[in-house]
Write a protein that holds these residues in place. Structure first.
Motif, PDB file in Angstrom:
ATOM      1  N   TRP A  51       3.727   0.561   2.987  1.00 62.12           N
ATOM      2  CA  TRP A  51       3.941  -0.591   3.839  1.00 62.12           C
ATOM      3  C   TRP A  51       3.433  -1.836   3.129  1.00 62.12           C
ATOM      4  CZ3 TRP A  51       0.464   3.306   4.910  1.00 62.12           C
ATOM      5  CH2 TRP A  51      -0.886   2.966   4.864  1.00 62.12           C
ATOM      6  N   VAL A  85       0.861  -1.183   0.000  1.00 56.99           N
ATOM      7  CA  VAL A  85       0.000   0.000   0.000  1.00 56.99           C
ATOM      8  C   VAL A  85       0.893   1.228   0.000  1.00 56.99           C
ATOM      9  CG1 VAL A  85      -1.734   1.303   1.281  1.00 56.99           C
ATOM     10  CG2 VAL A  85      -1.871  -1.172   1.198  1.00 56.99           C
ATOM     11  N   ASP A  95       1.267  10.241  15.192  1.00 53.38           N
ATOM     12  CA  ASP A  95      -0.165  10.166  14.914  1.00 53.38           C
ATOM     13  C   ASP A  95      -0.813  11.537  14.821  1.00 53.38           C
ATOM     14  OD1 ASP A  95       0.260  10.749  17.518  1.00 53.38           O
ATOM     15  OD2 ASP A  95      -1.232   9.354  18.334  1.00 53.38           O
ATOM     16  N   ARG A 141      -6.738   6.156   3.404  1.00 55.50           N
ATOM     17  CA  ARG A 141      -6.236   5.110   4.281  1.00 55.50           C
ATOM     18  C   ARG A 141      -5.587   5.674   5.540  1.00 55.50           C
ATOM     19  NH1 ARG A 141      -6.049   0.288   1.323  1.00 55.50           N
ATOM     20  NH2 ARG A 141      -5.987   0.541  -0.930  1.00 55.50           N
ATOM     21  N   GLU A 153     -10.238  -3.641  -2.521  1.00 57.01           N
ATOM     22  CA  GLU A 153     -10.900  -2.891  -1.454  1.00 57.01           C
ATOM     23  C   GLU A 153     -12.410  -3.080  -1.481  1.00 57.01           C
ATOM     24  OE1 GLU A 153      -9.141  -1.404   0.855  1.00 57.01           O
ATOM     25  OE2 GLU A 153      -7.374  -2.124  -0.238  1.00 57.01           O
ATOM     26  N   ARG A 175       1.494  -5.555   2.955  1.00 57.37           N
ATOM     27  CA  ARG A 175       0.312  -6.211   3.489  1.00 57.37           C
ATOM     28  C   ARG A 175       0.552  -7.709   3.596  1.00 57.37           C
ATOM     29  NH1 ARG A 175      -5.272  -4.089   0.695  1.00 57.37           N
ATOM     30  NH2 ARG A 175      -5.682  -2.360   2.120  1.00 57.37           N
ATOM     31  N   GLU A 186      -6.798   5.881   8.604  1.00 57.24           N
ATOM     32  CA  GLU A 186      -7.004   5.035   9.776  1.00 57.24           C
ATOM     33  C   GLU A 186      -6.081   3.830   9.755  1.00 57.24           C
ATOM     34  OE1 GLU A 186      -8.772   5.635  12.381  1.00 57.24           O
ATOM     35  OE2 GLU A 186      -9.494   7.560  11.588  1.00 57.24           O
ATOM     36  N   GLU A 187      -5.900   3.235   8.588  1.00 56.48           N
ATOM     37  CA  GLU A 187      -5.001   2.087   8.493  1.00 56.48           C
ATOM     38  C   GLU A 187      -3.564   2.490   8.796  1.00 56.48           C
ATOM     39  OE1 GLU A 187      -3.847  -1.385   5.203  1.00 56.48           O
ATOM     40  OE2 GLU A 187      -5.357   0.141   4.747  1.00 56.48           O
ATOM     41  N   TRP A 188      -3.146   3.655   8.282  1.00 56.97           N
ATOM     42  CA  TRP A 188      -1.782   4.138   8.581  1.00 56.97           C
ATOM     43  C   TRP A 188      -1.631   4.431  10.072  1.00 56.97           C
ATOM     44  CZ3 TRP A 188      -0.950   9.194  10.416  1.00 56.97           C
ATOM     45  CH2 TRP A 188       0.386   9.551  10.562  1.00 56.97           C
ATOM     46  N   ARG A 189      -2.643   5.032  10.669  1.00 55.70           N
ATOM     47  CA  ARG A 189      -2.553   5.378  12.094  1.00 55.70           C
ATOM     48  C   ARG A 189      -2.496   4.124  12.965  1.00 55.70           C
ATOM     49  NH1 ARG A 189      -6.167   8.540  11.757  1.00 55.70           N
ATOM     50  NH2 ARG A 189      -4.980  10.453  11.474  1.00 55.70           N
ATOM     51  N   ASP A 190      -3.212   3.080  12.582  1.00 57.47           N
ATOM     52  CA  ASP A 190      -3.151   1.837  13.341  1.00 57.47           C
ATOM     53  C   ASP A 190      -1.750   1.231  13.289  1.00 57.47           C
ATOM     54  OD1 ASP A 190      -5.805   2.126  13.930  1.00 57.47           O
ATOM     55  OD2 ASP A 190      -6.506   0.792  12.336  1.00 57.47           O
ATOM     56  N   ARG A 191      -1.065   1.364  12.165  1.00 60.02           N
ATOM     57  CA  ARG A 191       0.273   0.791  12.041  1.00 60.02           C
ATOM     58  C   ARG A 191       1.276   1.546  12.904  1.00 60.02           C
ATOM     59  NH1 ARG A 191       1.324  -3.035   8.278  1.00 60.02           N
ATOM     60  NH2 ARG A 191       3.554  -2.588   8.498  1.00 60.02           N
TER      61      ARG A 191
END
Length: 558
Positions: A304, A33, A237, A271, A428, A306, A273-278
């Motif tokens: 990153w 991604v 973040d 994306r 997606e 997947r 939220e996905e980046w912040r979770d990582r």
């Protein structure tokens, strides 16, 4: 695939001029991604970032030159020596990022050499085959003979081109054997532009600025377990960006431990939220900062990997039908097919314009694919069938030598970009992409489906018919339609109808619904208008013949 499955003799074994059709498969999803956001820097922050990028770019250029000199003699010990030299001038993390980027660039150049040699060998073989044929000789596909050149002048020009291609191949093979590559940091196109500034509408300072920005190095790989997933270029973040300064530029630091905190924050819209979770879980995220000189903007790209997702089985992907898509120069022709291979609804066309800049073309492709995915979800299908196209050989001069317009059309056709975009965007939406063999889809689709699907209210193009052929091939059905019975047998007297009920269809033994007018073409118009008043013949509870009608006696008055 079997020989007679498409109704053409010898279709499976390549006999009779037809090549073997490969099996369809579900394309694997994306493995990585990448997202991008604008970095709104102040003038002071832009100056510091440019100075760091230029300094690291000079180190990357020297490391690439050292790696190119090593050639095929490169080993782990040589890598360690280069990394130690870079560590003293920058840092251990910057040295690791630079050496890894150098290896990737060298490997990419080697793959380019291999592809170029394969292309040259194909061109040489094609020209030699045509030179061996008599002038004006026609091609014979059954015997594997190509056409000859039209005139003596063309034959002579091609013989000279053959010698030039042979010389290029010999030089390229020598470089390949020695492990020598030709790489330009900043790009070969921008290098050539330096000698044609007037044609490009540039002056030397403007070109120098673009050249300086293209040779910057501001990229760092991530590392799991470290704070926010990257110690070299760190983005928290809250969007705060800080970079680890090289040892030679430590005096520019405005934060502890030799770091420089930019006076601008980053917000990833796509994306996010996905980046912040990582980064919250301290998982690896790679960053790259680059400067767009034409727009005067700075951007940061986060990337990153997947986890590999299992590929959906072909049968499960096609359980609810498929949307067949035919890719064209200016639009995508789509048609939904049910599980039996029958077209459902109306054909769809999603247009795009491939003129203009690369950014405009990319936006047009993304917009067309977005509409295609929305249509697929709306019609209830879970798979899109697409041709597995590859035009690497179709753009050659020997295959379409005189048809320059067609060669330009194929050259600008975005096959690789369109497929890569569709696979990543469909993943997606939980939509599978089925790749099918493109052999004869346009020809057989036009032959078997264009005329039957054309009516007074619908004009079916050959691209729509090709979409039906692609969808049927993905479903495993033959492209050709079931042969229509002759006119005397279309009333169920002999043989079968074109459309038949399946054995498991409910209520298939009951009488067909009454439709006003003649039942079949065999009955003239006007016959059967009063068919609903007739009594059934030879059935239990009914008379075999019509009974005569008579009036009952009138009742007597009291």
């Amino acid at each position: 695939m079997a020989a007679g499955i498409f109704g053409v003799p010898g279709g499976g074994d390549g006999v009779g001029g037809l090549r073997k059709v490969a099996a369809s498969f579900v394309a694997p999803g994306p493995s990585g991604v990448a997202i991008r956001a604008r970095l709104r820097l102040s003038e002071a922050g832009a100056v510091v970032l440019a100075e760091v990028g230029v300094y690291l770019g000079s180190l990357a250029a020297s490391d690439l030159a050292a790696r190119s000199r090593q050639g095929l003699d490169h080993d782990a010990a040589g890598w360690a020596v280069r990394k130690r030299e870079l560590t003293g001038a920058s840092s251990a993390r910057w040295a690791g990022s630079i050496t890894k980027a150098t290896h990737d660039q060298w490997a990419l150049a080697r793959r380019g050499q291999a592809a170029d040699m394969a292309w040259l060998r194909g061109q040489i073989a094609s020209i030699e085959a045509r030179l061996a044929r008599p002038l004006g000789a026609k091609a014979n596909n059954r015997e594997g003979l190509v056409r000859g050149y039209a005139s003596r002048l063309e034959w002579h020009a091609k013989s000279r081109r053959l010698h030039a291609l042979c010389d290029r191949l010999a030089a390229l093979e020598a470089d390949w054997a020695a492990g020598k590559v030709h790489v330009v940091r900043g790009g070969k196109r921008l290098t050539h532009l330096r000698h044609h500034l007037d044609a490009a509408g540039l002056d030397e300072p403007g070109w120098r600025q673009r050249w300086r920005a293209a040779r910057m190095f501001l990229a760092a790989d991530g590392e799991s377990g470290k704070r926010c997933g990257n110690e070299t270029i760190r983005i928290t973040d809250t969007g705060q960006v800080s970079i680890k300064l090289p040892a030679a530029l430590g005096h520019l630091a405005n934060a502890p431990h030799g770091r420089y905190v930019l006076d601008a924050t980053v917000e990833f819209k796509h994306r996010g939220e996905e980046w912040r979770d990582r980064i919250t879980a301290n998982r690896a995220v790679a960053y790259r900062i680059h400067h767009d000189v034409l727009r005067g903007r700075w951007y940061v790209t986060a990337a990153w990997q997947r986890a590999a997702t299992p590929v959906l089985p072909l049968k499960a992907a096609l359980a609810s039908g498929v949307v067949g898509v035919d890719m064209n120069d200016d639009h995508l022709a789509a048609w939904r097919l049910d599980v039996h291979g029958n077209p459902v609804g109306e054909p769809q066309r999603f247009f795009y314009d491939l003129s203009g800049t690369a950014a405009h073309r990319d936006a047009q492709i993304r917009h067309a694919l977005t509409r295609l995915l929305h249509y697929t979800r709306h019609c209830g299908a879970a798979a899109i069938a697409l041709e597995d196209l590859d035009f690497t050989d179709g753009t050659s001069r020997e295959k379409h030598g005189r048809n320059k317009r067609f060669r330009r059309l194929i050259s600008r056709f975005p096959t690789a970009k369109l497929k890569a975009r569709l696979v990543s965007m469909a993943a997606e939406q939980n939509i599978a992409v089925v790749a099918v063999d493109p052999a004869y889809t346009s020809k057989w689709g036009t032959q078997h489906w264009q005329q039957p699907l054309t009516s007074t209210n619908r004009k079916t193009t050959r691209h729509d018919a090709a979409a039906v052929a692609i969808g049927r091939r993905a479903l495993g059905h033959p492209i050709r339609r079931r042969t229509t019975p002759p006119p005397p047998d279309q009333s169920d007297r002999v043989g079968h109808r074109t459309v038949q009920a399946r054995p498991d269809t409910r209520r298939r033994e009951e009488a067909r619904p009454r439709i006003p007018g003649p039942r079949t073409r065999c009955v003239p118009p006007g016959r059967g208008a009063n068919a609903g008043d007739q009594r059934a013949q030879h059935r239990s509870g009914h008379a075999a013949e019509q009974q005569s009608w008579h009036q009952d006696a009138l009742p007597l008055s009291p």
